[in-house]
Design an enzyme around this catalytic site. Structure first.
Site, mmCIF file in Angstrom:
data_model
loop_
_atom_site.group_PDB
_atom_site.id
_atom_site.type_symbol
_atom_site.label_atom_id
_atom_site.label_comp_id
_atom_site.label_asym_id
_atom_site.label_seq_id
_atom_site.Cartn_x
_atom_site.Cartn_y
_atom_site.Cartn_z
ATOM 1 C CD GLU A 150 37.357 37.153 25.146
ATOM 2 O OE1 GLU A 150 36.923 37.562 26.230
ATOM 3 O OE2 GLU A 150 38.109 36.166 25.046
ATOM 4 C CD GLU A 308 42.411 37.241 24.574
ATOM 5 O OE1 GLU A 308 42.034 36.672 25.619
ATOM 6 O OE2 GLU A 308 41.938 38.315 24.206
ATOM 7 C CG PHE A 358 46.969 37.401 41.434
ATOM 8 C CD1 PHE A 358 48.319 37.235 41.756
ATOM 9 C CD2 PHE A 358 46.192 38.227 42.222
ATOM 10 C CE1 PHE A 358 48.868 37.878 42.864
ATOM 11 C CE2 PHE A 358 46.733 38.870 43.331
ATOM 12 C CZ PHE A 358 48.073 38.696 43.651
#
Ligand code: GLA
Ligand code: ZN
Length: 661
Positions: A150, A308, A358
């Site tokens: 990225e 992704e 998370f």
């Protein structure tokens, strides 16, 4: 070398085994097999594990992981691991850290903490790439190279002195002389005239509005300098590891605009991208579809890789809701419907520490005994059945033009309205076409427009003469061309085209705008039976038909929507942002004129696309509604693995991929 998984839609994700003890790796292999994982992206953030001290390499662990993956027939998209420097490198060379607009150093502690122009950083990165390519070029698990990660996500624009020097070199190449730079930047304004190159700086924090062309060129330069870095890594790989495709993962999401991917795409052996649903958007599913159509446009219509996305929640939005049951499959297939032949995720196993703990993964914290992992296994099984679709192309008769440089210029300082976001109009038009079952390729204005029956030109603020010419030629040759407000205004140097707006398209449209009338927040003007928001313009019809006029506000009685027949086609102009109903009505007229239709008749909240190839055609149906739906089609549904016809029934949120008979 292993070929990229074929005979199925490749399925897998980022694998970060260095975060786990070895016994977990063995469980990983067992679970990957169970889920039908066919590829992983390995080593994206592994630099500090591969080179713990300058020139001291530790490859034994990576050898073991590569070996395990090979034994389990899982293809590896091997990263060059250069996305983030190890602490020893930034400690030894603090000058490679990026600097923000205010002059603050961005310190190590997160990721991508490097200046895009740092030669030191590049030298170290190329040394690591060389080591990896030498060691793994003929490894039987290696199927693809993944350069960095990225690019530009966090570290540009960098405003350091080194970037300043690089910028001056880039400008010298572009303009040749300081005089030409002064001309391009319009420095007669505000006493900005330069007399020597060394006076030119990055556009750092200043007292008030910066020079817009200075800003625009800086964005071009930052995109180019990273592209140059990508090319340097790719050159190492091509030399030492010939025959293995090379990619870097783009971010074709709505909110990312730091790189000009149209400049980058040609250097990719296969185009890959990442996509995450942004929950605060009003139309997140339409945004997903736009991203897919843009990625396909970048890939020149060829299949692309979804490198992704997420099985469930991300961790970087203010609130990160979990996905609904079935949504992982729906999101994945919505990308395949737009041309993806690979479905990847970030990441394989959810981290237990670090700032992404998370963020959802294929194996969640709860472990394999979880609803999420069972869904992942189902997705793997569907991906295996979808093999026959791979290589086929998405059918589209519509082009929507999109240009990162026009976006940069349109978001420059001191514009007529800060409410105008470049992405808004193309996304709105795309969404309304999608609701009508009509698929568009999102392409650059310089793309070959010959095959399109409808060409949409939304807020193309900056345009070159050449591209404006080819848009006009498309209309002349028979396309319906729809141009919206605030298009054709400026040249590539962001100089306004004089004589009336929309300069570059005045003749094509047969009209002239003397003044722009952007609307205040919440303000509306009546247009026919509908409403305009955001923008309006004082249009004089010169040689066009007036389709709608403003009926309230300062422009009451003036043209709002026009059409001019030209050659075999026509050019339509829209001077305001109509409400969805009115705009949809206009699109119905335009698509009828263009004879563009949906591949199948579908209810309004069922998304439809068709992929076709040498061995057949497949109708993709995605039920985005909360209700059961049905669509008339006969064939074999690869998702439910059974024959369907004369209709297919879609439960709320369900997807069908029907091989048509
Ligand atoms: C990006 C990165 C990944 C991960 C995800 C989280 O796509 O490439 O490393 O951080 O975002 O959404
Ligand atoms: Zn820099």
């Amino acid at each position: 070398m292993r070929p990229w998984p074929s005979g199925r839609v490749a399925f897998g994700g980022d694998y970060n085994p260095e975060q786990w003890p070895r016994e977990v790796w063995l469980e990983d292999m067992e679970l990957m097999r169970r889920a039908g994982v066919s590829f992983v992206t390995l080593g994206v953030f592994s630099w500090s594990w591969l080179e713990p001290a300058k020139g001291e390499y530790e490859f034994a662990w990576l050898d073991d992981v590569m070996g395990l993956l090979h034994e389990n027939e899982i293809a590896v998209d091997l990263a060059t691991a250069t996305a983030t420097p190890p602490p020893w490198l930034s400690a030894a060379h603090p000058e490679l850290l990026p600097v923000d607009r205010q002059g603050h150093t961005l310190w190590p502690g997160s990721r991508q903490t490097w200046c895009p122009s740092s030669v030191t950083y590049r030298d170290y990165a190329l040394a690591l790439t060389t080591q990896l390519a030498q060691r793994y070029h003929d490894h039987p698990a290696l199927a693809m190279w993944h350069v960095s990660n990225e690019y530009g996500c966090h570290n540009i624009p960098c405003y350091c002195d080194r970037c300043g020097a690089g910028f001056r070199r880039w400008l010298e190449q572009r303009y040749g002389s300081v005089d030409a730079l002064n001309e391009a930047w319009g420095t007669a304004f505000w006493s900005q005239r330069y007399t020597a190159w060394d006076q030119v700086l990055p556009p750092r924090l200043t007292t008030t509005f910066a020079n817009p062309t200075h800003e625009l060129d800086y964005r071009r330069y930052q995109s180019d300098v990273l592209l140059d870095f990508f090319r340097a890594e790719k050159a190492v790989l091509t030399e030492l590891s010939p025959g293995v495709p090379v990619t870097t993962n783009f971010m074709t999401l709505r909110h990312f605009d730091k790189l000009d991917y149209h400049q980058w795409a040609a250097d990719q052996d296969v185009v890959s991208t990442d996509h995450y649903i942004v929950n605060t958007l009003q139309h997140p599913r339409a945004e997903l579809a736009f991203s897919g159509d843009l990625t396909r446009g970048l890939a020149g219509g060829r299949p692309w890789l979804l490198m992704e996305h997420s099985t469930s929640a991300v961790n970087w939005q203010p609130v990160n809701p979990a996905k609904d049951p079935g949504q992982t499959l729906r999101d994945s297939l919505a990308h395949v419907a737009r041309g993806a032949d690979t479905v990847g995720f970030f990441q394989w196993r959810q981290s237990r520490s670090g700032s992404e703990k998370f963020h959802s993964a294929l194996v969640p914290h709860a472990g394999a005994d979880s609803a999420r992992f069972r869904e992942v296994c189902e997705l793997g099984a569907v991906a295996a059945r979808l093999g026959e679709v791979c290589g086929s192309r998405v059918e589209a008769d519509v082009a929507i033009l999109w240009d990162y440089q026009a976006r940069w210029a349109a978001s420059g300082p001191a514009m007529p309205s800060s409410l105008l976001d470049y992405a808004a109009v193309p996304h709105t038009l795309h969404r309304l076409l999608r609701e009508r079952g009509i698929t568009a390729d999102v392409v650059h204005p310089s793309a070959d427009l010959a095959g399109y029956r409808l060409v949409v030109v939304p807020t193309l603020y900056l345009v070159t003469d050449e591209d404006a010419g080819s848009i006009a030629a498309a209309a002349h040759a028979g396309a319906q061309v729809v141009v919206t407000f605030f298009s054709g205004i400026s040249t590539q140097d962001d100089h306004v085209r004089l004589g009336g707006y929309p300069g570059a398209f005045r003749d094509l449209l047969g009209l002239r705008v003397e003044e722009l009338f952007p609307l205040m927040p919440q303000a509306q003007v009546a247009v026919g039976d509908g409403w305009g928001t955001l923008w309006s313009e004082d249009v004089t019809a010169v040689d066009c038909e007036v389709l709608e006029t403003y009926t309230s506000g300062p422009l009451a009685g003036r043209p709002a929507v026009t059409r001019r027949a030209t050659g075999e086609g026509a050019a339509w102009y829209l001077s305001t942002l109509l409400d969805d109903e009115a705009l949809g009505g206009l699109l119905d007229r335009v698509t009828a004129a263009a004879q563009v239709t949906a591949p199948a008749q579908v209810p309004s909240r069922v998304e439809v696309t068709r992929r076709s190839g040498q061995n057949g055609s497949w109708l993709f149906l995605v039920n985005d509604s909360g209700d059961p739906q049905q669509v008339a089609v006969t064939g074999y549904d690869l998702v439910s693995d059974g024959r369907v016809g004369p209709t297919v029934k879609l439960a709320p949120g369900a997807v069908a991929v029907v091989r048509e008979e």
